[in-house]
Design a protein around this motif. Structure first.
Motif, PDB file in Angstrom:
ATOM      1  N   ARG A  10      53.438  41.733  37.958  1.00  0.00           N
ATOM      2  CA  ARG A  10      53.289  43.130  37.533  1.00  0.00           C
ATOM      3  C   ARG A  10      52.637  43.972  38.629  1.00  0.00           C
ATOM      4  NH1 ARG A  10      50.005  44.370  33.179  1.00  0.00           N
ATOM      5  NH2 ARG A  10      48.827  42.467  33.457  1.00  0.00           N
ATOM      6  N   LEU A  11      51.613  43.428  39.276  1.00  0.00           N
ATOM      7  CA  LEU A  11      50.921  44.154  40.336  1.00  0.00           C
ATOM      8  C   LEU A  11      51.816  44.404  41.545  1.00  0.00           C
ATOM      9  CD1 LEU A  11      47.458  42.338  40.233  1.00  0.00           C
ATOM     10  CD2 LEU A  11      47.892  44.717  39.593  1.00  0.00           C
ATOM     11  N   SER A  14      53.126  47.848  42.190  1.00  0.00           N
ATOM     12  CA  SER A  14      52.179  48.911  42.529  1.00  0.00           C
ATOM     13  C   SER A  14      51.982  48.984  44.045  1.00  0.00           C
ATOM     14  CB  SER A  14      50.829  48.654  41.859  1.00  0.00           C
ATOM     15  OG  SER A  14      49.851  49.537  42.378  1.00  0.00           O
ATOM     16  N   ARG A  17      48.266  48.601  45.002  1.00  0.00           N
ATOM     17  CA  ARG A  17      47.702  47.247  44.964  1.00  0.00           C
ATOM     18  C   ARG A  17      48.251  46.381  46.102  1.00  0.00           C
ATOM     19  NH1 ARG A  17      43.340  48.296  42.057  1.00  0.00           N
ATOM     20  NH2 ARG A  17      43.961  49.587  40.324  1.00  0.00           N
ATOM     21  N   ALA A  77      43.310  44.585  40.631  1.00  0.00           N
ATOM     22  CA  ALA A  77      42.928  45.551  39.586  1.00  0.00           C
ATOM     23  C   ALA A  77      41.762  45.047  38.741  1.00  0.00           C
ATOM     24  CB  ALA A  77      44.124  45.913  38.707  1.00  0.00           C
ATOM     25  N   CYS A  83      40.429  49.878  35.378  1.00  0.00           N
ATOM     26  CA  CYS A  83      41.512  48.994  35.831  1.00  0.00           C
ATOM     27  C   CYS A  83      41.577  47.731  34.981  1.00  0.00           C
ATOM     28  CB  CYS A  83      41.336  48.642  37.310  1.00  0.00           C
ATOM     29  SG  CYS A  83      41.617  50.047  38.402  1.00  0.00           S
ATOM     30  N   TRP A  87      45.119  47.046  33.271  1.00  0.00           N
ATOM     31  CA  TRP A  87      45.925  45.940  33.784  1.00  0.00           C
ATOM     32  C   TRP A  87      45.682  44.609  33.077  1.00  0.00           C
ATOM     33  CZ3 TRP A  87      49.816  46.436  37.252  1.00  0.00           C
ATOM     34  CH2 TRP A  87      49.889  47.637  37.967  1.00  0.00           C
TER      35      TRP A  87
END
Length: 138
Positions: A10-11, A14, A17, A77, A83, A87
């Motif tokens: 998922r990160l 970003s 990130r 995160a 965060c 997250w």
């Protein structure tokens, strides 16, 4: 909280990130201290800086560099309660449980392990624009 791998997936979407990586100083510090010590530092930082229901300077308490854990916190995160809520699903305004703290340390440790598998970052060499040989002092 699923798994660190699912979180990292998922990160990876970003750009913010993804820009975090250990600099040579943090990489060398990790090598010098070892994973066990760095993991203990992570646990201390999380317990002291993030686990209270209302952390001091929340949102600004984690430096961007200076320690491998700080860099990892931004990359994963886990840098502030906002965060952590967004997250990781760890609610704000409640003291973190030991299980939540352990999750955060696991995520940080996992990210650091992955970073340490990469080649050492190059040392940054600062160029001095006003080196003595470049100055005309006569």
């Amino acid at each position: 909280m699923s798994s660190p791998e699912a979180l990292f997936q998922r990160l990876s979407a970003s750009p913010f990130r993804q820009r975090f990586h250990l600099a040579r100083a943090e990489y060398d510090y990790f090598l010098k201290k070892g994973g066990e010590t760095i993991s203990a530092h992570a646990a201390d930082f999380i317990r002291q800086r993030l686990s209270p229901a209302a952390p001091v300077n929340d949102g600004k308490q984690t430096p961007m560099r200076g320690h491998p854990v700080f860099v990892a916190q931004h990359a994963t995160a886990t840098c502030c309660r906002g965060c952590l809520s967004q997250w990781h699903g760890i609610p704000r305004h409640q003291e973190m449980t030991p299980a939540q703290q352990a999750w955060v340390v696991e995520v940080i440790t996992c990210w650091l392990r992955l970073e340490m598998e990469k080649p050492a970052p190059e040392k940054k060499v600062r160029k001095n624009p006003a080196a003595p040989e470049q100055l005309n002092l006569l």
